[in-house]
Design a protein around this motif. Structure first.
Motif, PDB file in Angstrom:
ATOM      1  N   LYS A  19       5.594  -5.770   1.384  1.00  0.00           N
ATOM      2  CA  LYS A  19       4.341  -5.960   0.646  1.00  0.00           C
ATOM      3  C   LYS A  19       3.229  -5.033   1.132  1.00  0.00           C
ATOM      4  CE  LYS A  19       5.202 -10.748  -0.694  1.00  0.00           C
ATOM      5  NZ  LYS A  19       4.727 -12.162  -0.642  1.00  0.00           N
ATOM      6  N   LYS A  20       3.407  -4.471   2.336  1.00  0.00           N
ATOM      7  CA  LYS A  20       2.373  -3.580   2.867  1.00  0.00           C
ATOM      8  C   LYS A  20       2.298  -2.266   2.088  1.00  0.00           C
ATOM      9  CE  LYS A  20       5.356  -1.520   6.427  1.00  0.00           C
ATOM     10  NZ  LYS A  20       5.533  -1.283   7.875  1.00  0.00           N
ATOM     11  N   TYR A  21       3.339  -1.969   1.299  1.00  0.00           N
ATOM     12  CA  TYR A  21       3.329  -0.740   0.501  1.00  0.00           C
ATOM     13  C   TYR A  21       2.754  -1.048  -0.875  1.00  0.00           C
ATOM     14  CZ  TYR A  21       6.437   1.036   4.134  1.00  0.00           C
ATOM     15  OH  TYR A  21       6.973   1.414   5.334  1.00  0.00           O
ATOM     16  N   GLU A  22       1.541  -0.577  -1.123  1.00  0.00           N
ATOM     17  CA  GLU A  22       0.863  -0.810  -2.396  1.00  0.00           C
ATOM     18  C   GLU A  22       0.363   0.514  -2.960  1.00  0.00           C
ATOM     19  OE1 GLU A  22      -2.250  -3.533  -1.538  1.00  0.00           O
ATOM     20  OE2 GLU A  22      -0.910  -5.253  -1.288  1.00  0.00           O
ATOM     21  N   ASP A  43       3.456  10.370   5.805  1.00  0.00           N
ATOM     22  CA  ASP A  43       3.575   9.525   6.996  1.00  0.00           C
ATOM     23  C   ASP A  43       4.870   8.716   6.953  1.00  0.00           C
ATOM     24  OD1 ASP A  43       1.134  10.477   7.853  1.00  0.00           O
ATOM     25  OD2 ASP A  43      -0.010   8.738   7.135  1.00  0.00           O
ATOM     26  N   LEU A  44       5.163   8.173   5.778  1.00  0.00           N
ATOM     27  CA  LEU A  44       6.380   7.384   5.596  1.00  0.00           C
ATOM     28  C   LEU A  44       7.616   8.243   5.813  1.00  0.00           C
ATOM     29  CD1 LEU A  44       7.510   4.575   4.609  1.00  0.00           C
ATOM     30  CD2 LEU A  44       7.575   5.588   2.326  1.00  0.00           C
ATOM     31  N   LEU A  45       7.599   9.441   5.258  1.00  0.00           N
ATOM     32  CA  LEU A  45       8.738  10.353   5.384  1.00  0.00           C
ATOM     33  C   LEU A  45       8.990  10.713   6.839  1.00  0.00           C
ATOM     34  CD1 LEU A  45      10.912  12.117   4.105  1.00  0.00           C
ATOM     35  CD2 LEU A  45       9.186  13.909   3.784  1.00  0.00           C
ATOM     36  N   PHE A  72      13.597   4.588   1.593  1.00  0.00           N
ATOM     37  CA  PHE A  72      12.477   5.522   1.518  1.00  0.00           C
ATOM     38  C   PHE A  72      12.002   5.680   0.067  1.00  0.00           C
ATOM     39  CE2 PHE A  72      11.303   9.919   0.449  1.00  0.00           C
ATOM     40  CZ  PHE A  72      10.065   9.969   1.085  1.00  0.00           C
ATOM     41  N   LEU A  73      12.938   5.858  -0.851  1.00  0.00           N
ATOM     42  CA  LEU A  73      12.583   6.036  -2.257  1.00  0.00           C
ATOM     43  C   LEU A  73      11.821   4.826  -2.796  1.00  0.00           C
ATOM     44  CD1 LEU A  73      15.543   7.704  -4.220  1.00  0.00           C
ATOM     45  CD2 LEU A  73      13.245   8.600  -3.836  1.00  0.00           C
ATOM     46  N   PHE A  74      12.324   3.632  -2.513  1.00  0.00           N
ATOM     47  CA  PHE A  74      11.689   2.413  -3.011  1.00  0.00           C
ATOM     48  C   PHE A  74      10.307   2.216  -2.394  1.00  0.00           C
ATOM     49  CE2 PHE A  74      15.603   1.516  -4.991  1.00  0.00           C
ATOM     50  CZ  PHE A  74      15.483   0.389  -5.792  1.00  0.00           C
ATOM     51  N   SER A  75      10.189   2.443  -1.091  1.00  0.00           N
ATOM     52  CA  SER A  75       8.894   2.257  -0.422  1.00  0.00           C
ATOM     53  C   SER A  75       7.882   3.286  -0.911  1.00  0.00           C
ATOM     54  CB  SER A  75       9.070   2.375   1.099  1.00  0.00           C
ATOM     55  OG  SER A  75       9.937   1.376   1.589  1.00  0.00           O
ATOM     56  N   GLY A  76       8.329   4.537  -1.035  1.00  0.00           N
ATOM     57  CA  GLY A  76       7.443   5.591  -1.518  1.00  0.00           C
ATOM     58  C   GLY A  76       6.988   5.351  -2.945  1.00  0.00           C
ATOM     59  N   ALA A  77       7.875   4.810  -3.771  1.00  0.00           N
ATOM     60  CA  ALA A  77       7.537   4.548  -5.175  1.00  0.00           C
ATOM     61  C   ALA A  77       6.345   3.608  -5.289  1.00  0.00           C
ATOM     62  CB  ALA A  77       8.747   3.959  -5.897  1.00  0.00           C
ATOM     63  N   ALA A  78       6.284   2.615  -4.400  1.00  0.00           N
ATOM     64  CA  ALA A  78       5.190   1.641  -4.450  1.00  0.00           C
ATOM     65  C   ALA A  78       3.846   2.313  -4.217  1.00  0.00           C
ATOM     66  CB  ALA A  78       5.424   0.544  -3.408  1.00  0.00           C
TER      67      ALA A  78
END
Length: 250
Positions: free
Chosen positions: A71-74, A88-90, A126-132
């Motif tokens: 949920k922290k990825y918005e 940063d995520l990458l 990574f793809l799912f988190s980045g998409a958010a």
């Protein structure tokens, strides 16, 4: 109107699309031939492990929520901020994938094969988190389908990359009549998807399975492959952000 940062970002997106449409180079063709030959020498168990990994990953994308982001990825307040957060995520995922590749690569061919599904999981998370960060809704199967095309843009043949680029350019039109709960199983040719991905694994990734120097190669390969996916994600997500925010007349 696009601000100066968005204009620069859009130019980078267009350059990326043009690169996707380019035919394969002589070097890429040579590498593909070497990979094909190496595949013949790999044990059957390794091929089976790779095939099962792709199958399990695709089933998770279709049916489950295994890769749903925390949920922290918005959605970020601006494209500039989304790009920064993605970088940063990458960085985190690249370091994690490199460490995992070093560990499994040190074990030779069969332990190295274990790295294949683990790396796939890194890539999809990574793809799912980045998409958010860019406002994509991964509970919407149309957006999940978009993620799979980003994946193909990063890991597929020149012919498939070209097809994917053309589809991404006209994405709104492509999904305009598709329901939110569309069937990914029917929308994606999973046999082709699996083969394209497996055939595209870098030569250096294949070398990870060889005893003696797999740890060094495994770390470098995983770091590189996450970077490759990161570039496709950044440009693909930018394209969707800009196309949904502005009329780009694509």
């Amino acid at each position: 109107m696009l601000d100066s940062y968005e204009k620069e970002a859009y130019e980078e997106v267009l350059l990326w699309i043009r690169k996707l449409k380019k035919p394969s180079t002589l070097t890429q063709s040579f590498t593909k031939n070497v990979q094909t030959k190496l595949n013949h020498y790999m044990p059957k168990k390794v091929h089976q492990a790779m095939g099962a990994a792709v199958k399990n990953m695709t089933e998770s994308v279709i049916n489950g929520s295994e890769y749903f982001p925390d949920k922290k990825y918005e959605k970020a307040p601006s494209l500039r901020e989304a790009d920064k957060q993605l970088e940063d995520l990458l960085s985190v995922f690249k370091k994690g994938a490199a460490a995992e590749g070093a560990g499994t690569g040190a074990g030779g061919i069969f332990l190295g094969a274990v790295d294949f599904p683990l790396l796939l999981a890194f890539k999809m998370r990574f793809l799912f988190s980045g998409a958010a960060l860019y406002g994509l809704d991964v509970s919407d199967f149309r957006d999940r389908l978009y993620l799979l095309h980003i994946f193909q843009a990063a890991f597929s043949s020149s012919t498939k990359r070209r097809e994917t680029a053309e589809l991404l350019e006209s994405w709104d039109e492509y999904v305009s009549d598709k329901p939110r709960k569309l069937s990914l199983a029917k929308e994606v040719d999973w046999v082709v998807f699996q083969q394209e991905y497996r055939d595209h694994i870098d030569l250096v990734k294949m070398l990870q399975l060889m005893p003696g120097f797999g740890a060094v190669v495994g770390a470098a390969a995983n770091y590189h492959l996450l970077g490759q996916l990161g570039e496709a994600a950044k440009q693909g997500y930018r394209l969707k952000w800009l196309s949904e925010t502005y009329d780009l007349n694509r």
